[in-house]
Write an enzyme that holds these catalytic residues in place. Structure first.
Site, mmCIF file in Angstrom:
data_model
loop_
_atom_site.group_PDB
_atom_site.id
_atom_site.type_symbol
_atom_site.label_atom_id
_atom_site.label_comp_id
_atom_site.label_asym_id
_atom_site.label_seq_id
_atom_site.Cartn_x
_atom_site.Cartn_y
_atom_site.Cartn_z
ATOM 1 N N ASP A 87 0.856 -1.187 0.000
ATOM 2 C CA ASP A 87 0.000 0.000 0.000
ATOM 3 C C ASP A 87 0.894 1.240 0.000
ATOM 4 O O ASP A 87 1.886 1.313 0.718
ATOM 5 C CB ASP A 87 -0.900 -0.013 1.242
ATOM 6 C CG ASP A 87 -2.049 0.967 1.137
ATOM 7 O OD1 ASP A 87 -3.194 0.516 1.038
ATOM 8 O OD2 ASP A 87 -1.793 2.197 1.143
ATOM 9 N N ILE A 88 0.517 2.223 -0.802
ATOM 10 C CA ILE A 88 1.343 3.423 -0.953
ATOM 11 C C ILE A 88 1.336 4.295 0.315
ATOM 12 O O ILE A 88 2.291 5.025 0.573
ATOM 13 C CB ILE A 88 0.886 4.217 -2.208
ATOM 14 C CG1 ILE A 88 2.003 5.058 -2.780
ATOM 15 C CG2 ILE A 88 -0.353 5.050 -1.949
ATOM 16 C CD1 ILE A 88 1.741 5.557 -4.199
ATOM 17 N N ASN B 100 -12.925 -3.141 2.821
ATOM 18 C CA ASN B 100 -13.840 -2.009 2.928
ATOM 19 C C ASN B 100 -14.850 -2.081 1.788
ATOM 20 O O ASN B 100 -14.484 -2.414 0.655
ATOM 21 C CB ASN B 100 -13.062 -0.691 2.852
ATOM 22 C CG ASN B 100 -12.056 -0.561 3.987
ATOM 23 O OD1 ASN B 100 -12.296 -1.035 5.097
ATOM 24 N ND2 ASN B 100 -10.925 0.062 3.716
ATOM 25 N N GLY C 262 -15.491 3.042 3.854
ATOM 26 C CA GLY C 262 -14.073 3.406 3.744
ATOM 27 C C GLY C 262 -13.412 2.976 2.455
ATOM 28 O O GLY C 262 -12.192 3.071 2.313
ATOM 29 N N GLN C 263 -14.194 2.492 1.469
ATOM 30 C CA GLN C 263 -13.602 2.071 0.202
ATOM 31 C C GLN C 263 -13.354 3.286 -0.693
ATOM 32 O O GLN C 263 -14.287 4.032 -1.009
ATOM 33 C CB GLN C 263 -14.526 1.075 -0.518
ATOM 34 C CG GLN C 263 -13.919 0.518 -1.802
ATOM 35 C CD GLN C 263 -14.806 -0.535 -2.473
ATOM 36 O OE1 GLN C 263 -15.928 -0.810 -2.034
ATOM 37 N NE2 GLN C 263 -14.289 -1.115 -3.547
ATOM 38 N N HIS D 168 -10.682 -5.419 -3.187
ATOM 39 C CA HIS D 168 -9.342 -5.740 -2.673
ATOM 40 C C HIS D 168 -9.412 -6.006 -1.190
ATOM 41 O O HIS D 168 -10.335 -5.563 -0.504
ATOM 42 C CB HIS D 168 -8.353 -4.595 -2.953
ATOM 43 C CG HIS D 168 -8.811 -3.267 -2.434
ATOM 44 N ND1 HIS D 168 -9.727 -2.489 -3.125
ATOM 45 C CD2 HIS D 168 -8.510 -2.587 -1.305
ATOM 46 C CE1 HIS D 168 -9.954 -1.382 -2.433
ATOM 47 N NE2 HIS D 168 -9.234 -1.418 -1.314
ATOM 48 N N HIS E 173 -7.082 -5.768 2.404
ATOM 49 C CA HIS E 173 -5.888 -5.237 3.065
ATOM 50 C C HIS E 173 -5.315 -6.315 3.987
ATOM 51 O O HIS E 173 -6.073 -6.992 4.684
ATOM 52 C CB HIS E 173 -6.237 -4.035 3.952
ATOM 53 C CG HIS E 173 -6.790 -2.857 3.219
ATOM 54 N ND1 HIS E 173 -6.067 -1.705 3.023
ATOM 55 C CD2 HIS E 173 -8.002 -2.641 2.634
ATOM 56 C CE1 HIS E 173 -6.816 -0.826 2.359
ATOM 57 N NE2 HIS E 173 -7.990 -1.368 2.108
HETATM 58 P P1 5GP Z 1 -9.632 1.315 0.217
HETATM 59 O O1 5GP Z 1 -9.760 2.580 1.014
HETATM 60 O O2 5GP Z 1 -10.266 1.445 -1.155
HETATM 61 O O3 5GP Z 1 -10.081 0.099 0.956
HETATM 62 O O4 5GP Z 1 -8.089 1.087 0.003
HETATM 63 C C1 5GP Z 1 -7.378 1.650 -1.056
HETATM 64 C C2 5GP Z 1 -5.910 1.633 -0.662
HETATM 65 O O5 5GP Z 1 -5.158 1.847 -1.841
HETATM 66 C C3 5GP Z 1 -5.525 2.743 0.326
HETATM 67 O O6 5GP Z 1 -5.018 2.157 1.520
HETATM 68 C C4 5GP Z 1 -4.478 3.554 -0.426
HETATM 69 O O7 5GP Z 1 -3.415 3.969 0.394
HETATM 70 C C5 5GP Z 1 -4.022 2.598 -1.518
HETATM 71 N N1 5GP Z 1 -3.595 3.250 -2.753
HETATM 72 C C6 5GP Z 1 -4.222 4.295 -3.384
HETATM 73 N N2 5GP Z 1 -3.574 4.606 -4.508
HETATM 74 C C7 5GP Z 1 -2.508 3.759 -4.604
HETATM 75 C C8 5GP Z 1 -1.457 3.598 -5.583
HETATM 76 O O8 5GP Z 1 -1.367 4.299 -6.585
HETATM 77 N N3 5GP Z 1 -0.556 2.614 -5.342
HETATM 78 C C9 5GP Z 1 -0.623 1.802 -4.235
HETATM 79 N N4 5GP Z 1 0.330 0.880 -4.102
HETATM 80 N N5 5GP Z 1 -1.603 1.925 -3.307
HETATM 81 C C10 5GP Z 1 -2.536 2.886 -3.492
#
Ligand code: 5GP
Ligand code: ZN
Length: 114
Positions: free
Chosen positions: A30-31, A86, A92-93, A99, A101
């Protein structure tokens, strides 16, 4: 999906730090890590969210757990990690491509500052 970030990452159009890859999933860091270990298990197939998954995705939804287990092994955290999915903005998505985590706290390893 042409304009989906995680489709672009899984098909390598956009770079990521890959932990493991199999036929159906890419696991990458995760970034913005929220724990000392924070990776995302992302299917190569575009499904918007758990709310959009159906019977056709049952095998894939099972495989995501097994891929998470393999990733935990690869990362040295087997036996001590959290899995989170999420669903929807209120859940929180942020990225509309299903995906999971995988988070773990390795002793002595700080979470990098953003
Ligand atoms: P969500 O909030 O949709 O469950 O999780 C999305 C996750 O993707 C977040 O934790 C966010 O930090 C990560 N993320 C967003 N953009 C990028 C990216 O460009 N590269 C990577 N490796 N992770 C990302
Ligand atoms: Zn996608």
């Amino acid at each position: 999906m042409t304009n989906c970030l995680f489709c672009k990452i899984t098909n390598k159009e956009i770079e990521s730090e890959v932990i493991l890859e199999n036929d159906d999933f890419l696991v990458f860091k995760d970034i913005h890590p929220k724990a000392s270990v924070h990776v995302l298990i992302v299917p190569k197939k575009h499904i918007e969210s758990v709310d959009h998954a159906g019977k056709d995705e049952v095998a894939l939804l099972g495989e995501i757990f097994l891929t998470a287990k393999e990733a935990a092994k690869e990362l040295g955290v087997s036996g001590g990690y959290r899995l989170q999915v999420n669903v929807g903005r209120d859940g929180g998505q942020e990225i509309d491509h299903i995906h999971m985590h995988l988070l773990a706290d390795k002793k002595g390893e700080e979470v990098p500052l953003k």
